[in-house]
Design a protein around this motif. Structure first.
Motif, PDB file in Angstrom:
ATOM      1  N   LEU C  81      15.955  57.882 -10.101  1.00 41.53           N
ATOM      2  CA  LEU C  81      15.055  57.081  -9.271  1.00 41.53           C
ATOM      3  C   LEU C  81      15.448  55.608  -9.107  1.00 41.53           C
ATOM      4  O   LEU C  81      15.273  55.063  -8.019  1.00 41.53           O
ATOM      5  N   VAL C  84      17.311  55.023  -6.090  1.00 44.55           N
ATOM      6  CA  VAL C  84      16.555  55.095  -4.839  1.00 44.55           C
ATOM      7  C   VAL C  84      16.002  53.719  -4.494  1.00 44.55           C
ATOM      8  O   VAL C  84      15.990  53.297  -3.335  1.00 44.55           O
ATOM      9  N   LEU C  85      15.568  52.999  -5.527  1.00 49.50           N
ATOM     10  CA  LEU C  85      15.001  51.676  -5.288  1.00 49.50           C
ATOM     11  C   LEU C  85      16.065  50.692  -4.809  1.00 49.50           C
ATOM     12  O   LEU C  85      15.850  49.922  -3.875  1.00 49.50           O
ATOM     13  N   ASP C  87      19.615  51.381  -3.915  1.00 52.77           N
ATOM     14  CA  ASP C  87      20.549  51.774  -2.855  1.00 52.77           C
ATOM     15  C   ASP C  87      19.947  52.733  -1.850  1.00 52.77           C
ATOM     16  O   ASP C  87      20.649  53.220  -0.969  1.00 52.77           O
ATOM     17  N   ARG C  88      18.664  53.106  -2.011  1.00 50.10           N
ATOM     18  CA  ARG C  88      18.047  54.143  -1.188  1.00 50.10           C
ATOM     19  C   ARG C  88      18.778  55.467  -1.324  1.00 50.10           C
ATOM     20  O   ARG C  88      18.848  56.245  -0.396  1.00 50.10           O
ATOM     21  N   SER C  89      19.408  55.653  -2.488  1.00 50.61           N
ATOM     22  CA  SER C  89      20.161  56.887  -2.657  1.00 50.61           C
ATOM     23  C   SER C  89      19.916  57.433  -4.047  1.00 50.61           C
ATOM     24  O   SER C  89      20.085  56.732  -5.038  1.00 50.61           O
ATOM     25  N   PHE C  90      19.493  58.694  -4.095  1.00 50.23           N
ATOM     26  CA  PHE C  90      19.175  59.330  -5.364  1.00 50.23           C
ATOM     27  C   PHE C  90      20.429  59.434  -6.227  1.00 50.23           C
ATOM     28  O   PHE C  90      21.509  59.727  -5.725  1.00 50.23           O
ATOM     29  N   LEU C  91      20.267  59.194  -7.524  1.00 50.18           N
ATOM     30  CA  LEU C  91      21.350  59.319  -8.497  1.00 50.18           C
ATOM     31  C   LEU C  91      22.460  58.275  -8.350  1.00 50.18           C
ATOM     32  O   LEU C  91      23.528  58.432  -8.907  1.00 50.18           O
ATOM     33  N   ALA C  92      22.219  57.214  -7.571  1.00 50.24           N
ATOM     34  CA  ALA C  92      23.159  56.093  -7.608  1.00 50.24           C
ATOM     35  C   ALA C  92      22.806  55.303  -8.866  1.00 50.24           C
ATOM     36  O   ALA C  92      21.701  54.806  -8.984  1.00 50.24           O
TER      37      ALA C  92
END
Lengths: 506, 127, 134
Positions: C81, C84-85, C87-92
């Motif tokens: 999560l 997501v906050l 990079d707007r990308s899950f698992l970054a």
């Protein structure tokens, strides 16, 4: 906040069920808490999928690179109108099943892990609809497979174990074929991203490895989706599961196979390649015909309906066999209509069982008098399945049959119409036996069908009627979805963002 | 080299299919095991067998060296092995349970699902 | 079971758990990781179940295997999560330097995988080893 959800719309239909599945598993000791978590997850998933659909409709194809690895190197997730609509329908169905489960699930079934497995199945289905990577699709298929096996054997009865065994072996074989096809495809193209494959494959010269890969995809998805002559595992296992589970399987699982087939044969391969069209056409005709003939001899409601899943899959496949935009639109309309109607019929079978204590039509009867509401609610999906106007099934059948006449495949249209006639026969059999005729033995007491059962049935009926009386928006949507689905350039532009990376091919 | 691999994979797949066709469910599971192992080999071969160095980026460098093997098939196989492991373990458990419940490992005797709601027997369908 | 096996099982159980944790954290930059570590840990519990019986192993685990699986999955999910906050990308993943350690949300993900593997494998193995009569 709104902007945040708009940017991450693709994540939540996948993330929420994962979290819900994890939460349900972590709350193993408390079935009540599991149920709350599960229902919350289902409602939120539906909301998230609706958000995603509206986002797709307003902004076009949505793409997310997991882990922020750029395509085609990382795993992409993408949602086009078709995929997003499938997610919405499957979430709606999952919610309906969750509500139905209030009345139908026994304590023992919850204790053996219904909620985590059911959420896991939702994860697998939504993942398969949203992934943009062919290997990732394989992973979601396996997630679906293992949760499905858990759900079939929920009660651990002899019949369920036997059914699960057949289901497991055939479906494991199918996923192995799928993996082999992926291996061959990767060997030829050097990439697994579907959009990148759509870019690379038209420039790749035809080779035997590619031909074999295409055939293996067809075979693997054919087993999953229950194509003729690979469907035999389906009627051997679906009727053994508990009815909520059967309904979800009937609505979703085969359709995921069909969806994958559509994806692969529009985005990656063409049905024009190497005689695939002829094979698909023959398979479609066989699937329609043998499914409906198999149903004719059965007396168990669930088995009749199981065979009808197969025959309806044939109609959807018809769209792929013709492969004009009109036919694909018809197929998309058909899938959406069919998921709702078929699952609803299974729910009604559960209600019939509740009211009469049996699934065997020879022993059931008298429901017309004892529960007239159920009789009315049965008529709607039954007529819709048979394709009687003004139900949704009429428009669905009309679209695919119209497309086959225009696509110079009148013989397919003839088969489709004939099968429609036989479907009426099956549905009227259920109607006459379960609802019309006097009960064969004196009924001691008529059992009431609880509200938790009638409510989801009624909601799904309402959707069917709404589509039936006002098909225009859905037809327009299906047309748009079919157009997007067939347009490779759109996917390539959305996923790769015009970055043509040299050296992605070997 | 590719040819040797091709024959080896073909042989393994042949064994897998042969076992899969058996009536004995344990053999069927073993057949699936062999088939999925052969599939992993297939992916391995399709990734190319030319390079020999491990696909590890050495310190200070930003890209893989010339001789590095293709890392993607390895990742794919790893995933496939893990998934295959889970599914075969599940299938083994299923076989054991089926054996305990139905009292036989031969598919000829596995007809409980078929008997349920059979159109030809009126009494056996209690759902 | 033989006396030697059951006597040694206790010692090896502790050793294998330690090795599994070592593998888990080694996997950060070198071969190893949550999956392998989880398998070693699961085999430690399996050995206990073989040497004594399943209920001893279940007690040693304290949690029900499915609960462990759920907790691990939840942890892995939440480790995705923060990305997501930002990079707007899950698992970054996010990374921190804690002393000389290079830690990140990927570590949490790995611990989650470890729990899922231990739970998943033991869930099956306990079922298989348990006497059907019980």
């Amino acid at each position: 906040m709104a902007e945040f959800f708009a940017q991450t719309a693709l994540l939540w239909p996948l993330g929420i069920p994962i979290a819900a599945a994890a939460l349900c598993a972590a709350l193993w000791s408390s079935p009540r808490a599991q149920r709350t978590a599960s229902m919350a997850g289902l409602v939120l998933t539906l909301v998230a999928s609706l958000l995603l659909l509206s986002q797709v409709l307003s902004d076009g194809i949505q793409v997310k690179q997991f882990g922020a690895w750029a395509a085609p190197f990382g795993i992409s997730f993408m949602a086009d109108p078709f995929g997003a609509a499938m997610v919405v329908i499957s979430s709606l169905l999952a919610l309906a099943a969750g509500v139905f489960g209030f009345a139908d699930l026994r304590q023992r079934q919850v204790r053996s892990g219904f909620h985590p497995l059911f959420q896991g199945l939702t994860v697998g289905v939504n993942g398969a609809f949203l992934t943009g990577d062919i290997f990732n699709l394989y992973v979601w298929f396996e997630v679906m497979l293992i949760t499905t096996l858990g759900l079939i054997t929920l009660d651990r009865t002899r019949a369920q174990l036997d059914g699960a065994m057949k289901y497991a072996v055939l479906n494991l074989f199918s996923t192995i074929l799928f993996l082999m096809a992926i291996g061959l495809l990767y060997g030829v193209t050097g990439t697994l991203n579907m959009a990148d494959l759509a870019r690379v494959l038209p420039q790749t010269e035809a080779s035997s490895a590619l031909g074999v890969a295409a055939m293996m995809f067809l075979l693997a998805f054919g087993i999953k989706a229950g194509f003729f002559p690979l469907f035999f595992w389906l009627p051997a296992s679906y009727h053994t599961a508990s009815i909520v589970v059967s309904a979800v399987f009937a609505g979703l699982l085969t359709k995921v196979g069909v969806y994958a087939c559509f994806r692969v044969f529009t985005l990656l391969f063409e049905v024009e390649d190497g005689g695939i069209r002829t094979i698909v056409a023959l398979v479609a005709a066989g699937t329609m015909l043998f499914g409906v003939l198999g149903a004719a001899v059965q007396w168990d409601v669930r088995r009749i309906l199981s065979f009808h899943i197969i025959s309806q899959i044939g109609y959807i496949l018809l769209g792929l066999a013709i492969a004009t935009p009109l036919a694909l639109a018809g197929a998309i309309f058909y899938i959406i209509h069919h998921i709702i109607v078929k699952a609803n019929l299974f729910f009604i079978a559960g209600a019939i069982h509740r009211a009469t204590g049996t699934y065997d039509l020879r022993k059931a009867g008298g429901l017309m008098r004892s529960s007239p509401l159920l009789a009315l609610l049965f008529l709607i999906p039954a007529l819709s399945l048979a394709g009687i106007p003004p139900m949704s099934g009429f428009w669905a059948k009309f679209m695919v049959i119209d497309a086959s006449f225009r696509g110079d495949a009148a013989w397919l249209a003839a088969v489709a119409l004939f099968v429609g006639l036989l479907t009426v026969f099956s549905m009227s059999k259920i109607w006459i036996e379960a609802f019309w005729k006097e009960p064969p033995r004196a009924v001691e007491r008529v059992r009431k069908v609880p509200l938790a059962m009638t409510a989801p049935i009624a909601v799904l009926c309402a959707v069917t009627v709404a589509i039936g009386f006002n098909p225009e928006p859905l037809i327009a949507f299906a047309g748009q979805a079919a157009e997007t689905m067939g347009d490779r350039a759109l996917f390539i532009a959305a996923v790769l963002q015009e970055r043509h990376i040299a050296g992605a091919t070997q | 080299m590719n040819l040797v691999y091709a024959f080896a994979i073909a042989a393994q797949m042949g064994c897998g299919i042969y076992l899969l066709l058996s009536r004995h469910v344990v053999r069927v599971v073993l057949g699936i095991l062999l088939l999925s192992a052969a599939t992993n080999l297939l992916i391995f071969v399709s990734g190319g067998l030319i390079n020999t160095a491990p696909p590890v980026i050495s310190a200070g460098s930003e890209t893989l060296g010339d001789q590095a093997a293709n890392p993607l098939p390895q990742a794919l196989i790893l995933t496939a092995i893990v998934i295959g492991f889970a599914l075969v373990a599940f299938a083994a458990a299923l076989v054991l349970k089926t054996y305990r419940a139905l009292g036989s490992v031969f598919t000829d005797h596995h007809n409980a699902a078929e008997a349920m709601g059979s159109p030809f027997v009126e009494e056996s369908s209690n759902g | 079971m033989s006396l030697i096996f059951s006597a040694m099982a206790r010692i090896f159980f502790a050793l294998m758990l330690a090795v599994s944790l070592f593998l888990l954290f080694r996997g950060h930059n070198e071969p190893g990781g949550g999956f392998v570590g989880g398998l070693v840990a699961a085999s430690a519990f399996t050995m206990l179940a073989l040497a004594e019986n399943v209920s001893v192993a279940r007690r040693a685990l304290h949690l029900h295997p499915v609960v462990l699986m759920g907790a691990g999955l939840l942890l892995a999910f939440f480790s995705g999560l923060p990305g997501v906050l930002s990079d707007r990308s899950f698992l970054a993943h996010w990374w921190f330097e804690v002393g000389s350690l290079h830690l990140g949300t990927a570590t949490l993900f790995d611990i989650g995988v470890y729990c899922v593997v231990v739970g998943g494998v033991l869930c099956l193995i306990f079922r298989l080893y348990e006497d059907p009569a019980q």
